[in-house]
Design a protein around this motif. Structure first.
Motif, PDB file in Angstrom:
ATOM      1  N   CYS A 112       0.818  -1.216   0.000  1.00 53.77           N
ATOM      2  CA  CYS A 112       0.000   0.000   0.000  1.00 53.77           C
ATOM      3  C   CYS A 112       0.851   1.265   0.000  1.00 53.77           C
ATOM      4  O   CYS A 112       0.462   2.282  -0.587  1.00 53.77           O
ATOM      5  N   VAL A 155      -5.081  -0.098  -3.893  1.00 51.13           N
ATOM      6  CA  VAL A 155      -4.891  -0.123  -2.446  1.00 51.13           C
ATOM      7  C   VAL A 155      -6.101  -0.776  -1.775  1.00 51.13           C
ATOM      8  O   VAL A 155      -5.953  -1.649  -0.907  1.00 51.13           O
ATOM      9  N   PHE A 215      -2.620  -0.506   6.874  1.00 47.83           N
ATOM     10  CA  PHE A 215      -3.133   0.373   5.813  1.00 47.83           C
ATOM     11  C   PHE A 215      -2.985   1.834   6.214  1.00 47.83           C
ATOM     12  O   PHE A 215      -2.517   2.669   5.432  1.00 47.83           O
TER      13      PHE A 215
END
Length: 375
Positions: free
Chosen positions: A223, A235, A301
């Motif tokens: 990511c 992503v 993330f």
């Protein structure tokens, strides 16, 4: 470190590791002293209904606090290996730390009869052992040099460069470790069997976590690159896919631990009196696995986007949940099951906030951000 290696600046990467190690040591010492001083007050809140066991809980928290410098150094060294795309060495160090912890738990708690103090000392010693192993391999692989770790510590400008993203991450790690330490300290107020069971569950939990932790590293690495290329749809696909895999792996691992909960304590030398308590605790612990996997992946993330302050805020909110939860179960005189409910709430809080952030990001993504993905 990864950014420096991407432009083939190995000297800067080594210097960043050395500077971060110095800062981790300094903050770790401050955190250890602060936790040691605050331990009686914290335990008076956690265990005010059981004055007799408060000294044992304080002893655990203080010996556990002694490992704070090693915990933060381990955090830095593991990050250095991840920056070099090396996931195996930190995994081996983690397994070794758990073996050391397990052996020392048996020797100090039962062999020498040191009880809660021995449990805390075993955990702290295992952290120093793992940090030492990682440092050895960092030096051996020329990823940091002893001359770069030597006195004096980094200058103010270099420290500020590390602290910009690093201070929030360190604060987050301190709050996370304090949350777990307070949970174990409360378990100590319930009796030696409950404390020993909590230590067994914690060790099994860490070992089980190695089944899904690599997914969070994949998310962080992929990511970060995709965000740099402004490929937002890619992503999202990575995150959604790894969340599904994480749920499947963590759920399967949880089921296996729950099914084997009756005999797993035997691997830790549990006697007949301890086995049923430990088995019950392991079943409670296994229910947190899917939540923990979800947290690891969604945090990765967020970290890939550089949201360090946001994650520290999330951890602060979760720490407040732990404080409130332990205060409640203390007033209500609840047992080990309620304590694991607080742990589940700790992970649930983090997961819900991170998922909300993920959904918000997805809904507010500009349409033209999909152009590189062909959307």
């Amino acid at each position: 470190v990864a950014a420096s290696l991407a432009v083939d600046n190995r000297r800067k990467a080594r210097r960043q590791v050395a500077d971060a190690a110095w800062i981790a040591l300094g903050i770790g010492i401050v955190a250890a002293v602060a936790m040691s001083i605050a331990a009686p007050r914290l335990m008076s809140i956690v265990a005010s209904n059981n004055v007799a066991v408060q000294p044992h809980a304080v002893a655990y928290l203080r010996t556990r606090a002694a490992g704070a410098p090693a915990t933060l150094a381990l955090f830095v060294f593991s990050g250095a290996f991840r920056g070099h795309q090396d996931l195996r060495t930190p995994l081996y160090a983690s397994i070794m730390a758990n073996v050391v912890n397990l052996v020392l738990d048996a020797v100090l708690m039962f062999g020498f009869g040191l009880g809660t103090w021995g449990a805390g000392a075993a955990t702290a010693a295992s952290q120093y052992a793992a940090a030492g192993v990682l440092l050895y391999f960092l030096v051996k692989l020329d990823r940091v040099r002893l001359s770069e770790l030597a006195w004096p510590p980094p200058a103010a400008a270099a420290a500020a460069e590390v602290l910009r993203p690093g201070l929030t991450l360190v604060a987050r790690k301190v709050l996370e470790n304090l949350s777990f330490a307070m949970s174990v300290s409360y378990a100590a107020t319930l009796g030696v069997a409950q404390l020993a069971s909590q230590e067994i569950a914690r060790t099994v939990w860490i070992i089980a976590g190695t089944s899904w932790w690599p997914l969070s590293t994949v998310v962080l690495t992929l990511c970060a690159r995709l965000n740099a290329e402004k490929r937002s749809s890619a992503v999202e696909r990575v995150v959604h896919r790894t969340l599904r895999y994480g749920a499947l792996i963590a759920g399967t691992t949880a089921g296996a631990v729950a099914l084997c909960s009756e005999w797993l304590p035997l691997l830790f030398g549990a006697d007949k009196a301890l086995r049923p308590v430990a088995a019950r605790v392991l079943r409670f612990a296994s229910m947190t696995f899917p939540l923990a996997a979800m947290v690891d992946i969604t945090e990765a993330f967020s970290m890939s986007k550089g949201e360090y302050f946001f994650q520290t805020a999330v951890m602060s909110a979760s720490f407040a949940v732990v404080l409130a939860g332990i205060s409640y179960i203390r007033r209500s005189r609840l047992g080990i099951g309620a304590l694991w409910s607080v742990t589940a709430a700790f992970f649930l809080t983090r997961a819900l906030i991170n998922i909300a952030r993920l959904v918000f990001t997805s809904h507010n993504r500009p349409a033209k951000a999909d152009l590189k993905d062909g959307g």
